[in-house]
Scaffold this active site. Structure first.
Site, PDB file in Angstrom:
ATOM      1  N   ASP A 136       1.037  -1.652   0.478  1.00 41.51           N
ATOM      2  CA  ASP A 136       0.391   0.085  -0.179  1.00 41.51           C
ATOM      3  C   ASP A 136       1.225   1.098   0.129  1.00 41.51           C
ATOM      4  OD1 ASP A 136      -2.087  -1.947   0.218  1.00 41.51           O
ATOM      5  OD2 ASP A 136      -2.747  -0.678   2.739  1.00 41.51           O
ATOM      6  N   MET A 137       0.463   2.254  -0.634  1.00 47.32           N
ATOM      7  CA  MET A 137       1.125   3.917  -0.889  1.00 47.32           C
ATOM      8  C   MET A 137       0.746   5.169   0.414  1.00 47.32           C
ATOM      9  SD  MET A 137       3.357   5.304  -1.827  1.00 47.32           S
ATOM     10  CE  MET A 137       4.035   4.240  -3.429  1.00 47.32           C
ATOM     11  N   ARG A 187      -1.389  -0.742  -8.396  1.00 50.72           N
ATOM     12  CA  ARG A 187      -3.311  -0.515  -8.010  1.00 50.72           C
ATOM     13  C   ARG A 187      -3.007   1.460  -8.112  1.00 50.72           C
ATOM     14  NH1 ARG A 187      -4.194  -1.366  -2.443  1.00 50.72           N
ATOM     15  NH2 ARG A 187      -4.692  -3.177  -2.551  1.00 50.72           N
ATOM     16  N   LYS A 190      -7.097   7.130  -5.540  1.00 49.53           N
ATOM     17  CA  LYS A 190      -6.723   8.567  -5.869  1.00 49.53           C
ATOM     18  C   LYS A 190      -5.908   9.650  -4.855  1.00 49.53           C
ATOM     19  CE  LYS A 190     -11.460   9.897  -6.953  1.00 49.53           C
ATOM     20  NZ  LYS A 190     -12.600  10.959  -7.559  1.00 49.53           N
ATOM     21  N   THR A 229     -10.826   2.602  -7.335  1.00 50.66           N
ATOM     22  CA  THR A 229     -11.723   3.529  -7.351  1.00 50.66           C
ATOM     23  C   THR A 229     -13.858   3.054  -6.737  1.00 50.66           C
ATOM     24  OG1 THR A 229     -12.542   5.702  -7.355  1.00 50.66           O
ATOM     25  CG2 THR A 229     -12.414   4.346  -9.376  1.00 50.66           C
ATOM     26  N   ARG A 291     -10.417   7.760   7.388  1.00 51.97           N
ATOM     27  CA  ARG A 291     -10.161   8.015   6.669  1.00 51.97           C
ATOM     28  C   ARG A 291     -11.445   7.321   5.821  1.00 51.97           C
ATOM     29  NH1 ARG A 291      -4.391   6.565   7.179  1.00 51.97           N
ATOM     30  NH2 ARG A 291      -5.435   3.849   5.909  1.00 51.97           N
ATOM     31  N   ARG A 292     -11.905   6.759   6.217  1.00 50.57           N
ATOM     32  CA  ARG A 292     -13.150   6.615   5.480  1.00 50.57           C
ATOM     33  C   ARG A 292     -14.921   7.628   5.528  1.00 50.57           C
ATOM     34  NH1 ARG A 292     -10.045   3.164   3.926  1.00 50.57           N
ATOM     35  NH2 ARG A 292      -9.723   5.415   2.849  1.00 50.57           N
TER      36      ARG A 292
END
Ligand code: FDA
Length: 311
Positions: A136-137, A187, A190, A229, A291-292
């Site tokens: 993950d980034m 992957r 955004k 997305t 974050r969600r």
């Protein structure tokens, strides 16, 4: 602009200890608890059950043992051991062999060597069992180191791993060329973090336009890209792009997060696209959950209803 304000607000709240305490008390306690909409459960058993149910519907999965920003070597080591157990449990359960990891969970904030050692242990175990590991980034200060570690390990023959690039960051188009040259899997997202205007687009229209420019680069010069997305407009644009480039549906996949836009997920599968659900689990769910909320403040209403209902 509103997007940036709401992200900043929720990222601030994510650092609140009191809120974290309250959330862990009410968030996951019962099957009806509010955080369960986005998190498959606190245990690997719950995650495997969710994964089985998703796969039964013809969807692919990646499992993420939640955790990030670890500051002690013992905690990073513990997170690594947990991932090794998760790998064994996935193999035993017979669900798809695909996991996602975060480098700050493996000690990137302690030092690079600790993180690389831990990542290598995970990649070695994953390689023995033919897993794919997505790195993950995280937010912009980690991007260069993450790509650099990825490139180093790729050069050492760890080819069963891929990275994530965030269209919000100015640098990501050049990073796409860099990863495409390696022949590694990307992957595209955004970007979930509140980033300064010196490094990132602040307007949704700019982030979306960059997303499609990168999607084009990935479809023409990349390897099995993942378009991640929930944005119906970008999903439609990606479908049109694939048709324009005459790219087969089997050469890329769509991805979404667990619990979000299940209607769209089902439609993509029915239309014959490959589709993967990111299934997060574990007791370190609070920052992911915040974050969600930051992405869609309307979610707060449903959380409040959940909290009041739990009392
Ligand atoms: P956008 O935020 O514009 O939302 C479009 C529409 O999707 C909304 O109108 C709404 O309908 C729906 N939606 C979006 N978020 C929602 C939410 N929380 N609740 C309910 N509905 C919502 N980021 C990162 O920085 N590093 C990473 O490694 C990853 N990994 C990752 C994996 C996968 C599989 C996905 C899908 C996403 C990520 N992300 C990520 C997160 C990503 O950067 C981004 O923050 C979210 O996907 C939200 O952006 P959208 O593309 O969905 O668009």
């Amino acid at each position: 602009m509103l997007d940036a304000v709401s992200k900043a607000f929720f990222h601030g709240l994510a650092r609140s200890r009191m809120l974290k305490h309250l959330a862990s008390r009410y968030g996951m306690r019962r099957p009806s608890s509010f955080a369960r909409r986005f998190i498959a459960g606190e245990t690997i058993d719950e995650a495997l059950e969710a994964a089985r149910a998703i796969q039964a519907g013809g969807l692919l999965i990646t499992l993420d043992q939640l955790g990030e920003s670890v500051t002690g070597p013992e905690d990073a080591s513990q997170a690594t051991r947990t991932y090794l157990t998760v790998i064994d449990r996935i193999v035993a359960a017979g669900v798809e062999r695909n996991i996602s990891v975060k480098l700050t969970q493996l000690g990137l904030d302690i030092d690079r060597a600790t993180c690389v050692d831990n990542l290598r242990r995970i990649l070695d175990a994953a390689g023995r069992h033919e897993f794919f590991v997505r790195i993950d980034m995280e937010n912009s200060p980690y991007v260069e180191t993450t790509l650099d570690i990825f490139e180093t390990l790729w050069g050492q023959g760890y080819r069963h791993a891929g990275v994530v690039l965030q269209s919000a960051l100015f640098r990501s188009e050049a990073d796409t060329d860099r990863v495409n040259r390696l022949g590694a899997r990307v992957r595209l997202v955004k970007g979930a973090y509140k980033e300064p205007r010196t490094v990132a687009y602040q307007r949704k229209a700019e982030v979306d336009a960059a997303f499609m420019r990168i999607a084009r680069k990935l479809m023409t010069g990349g390897v099995y890209p993942a378009i991640a997305t929930h944005d119906a407009r970008l999903i439609d644009a990606t479908k049109r792009l694939a048709a324009e480039l005459d790219v087969a549906k089997t050469t890329f996949e769509f991805q979404m997060l667990y619990g979000i836009r299940r209607d769209l997920q089902a439609r993509l599968v029915a239309d014959g696209y490959l589709f993967r659900v990111y299934v997060p689990f574990g007791d370190e769910w609070f920052p992911y959950f915040m974050r969600r909320l930051g992405e869609r403040p309307a979610n707060v209403g449903f959380v409040l209803k959940g909290v009041l209902g739990e009392r």
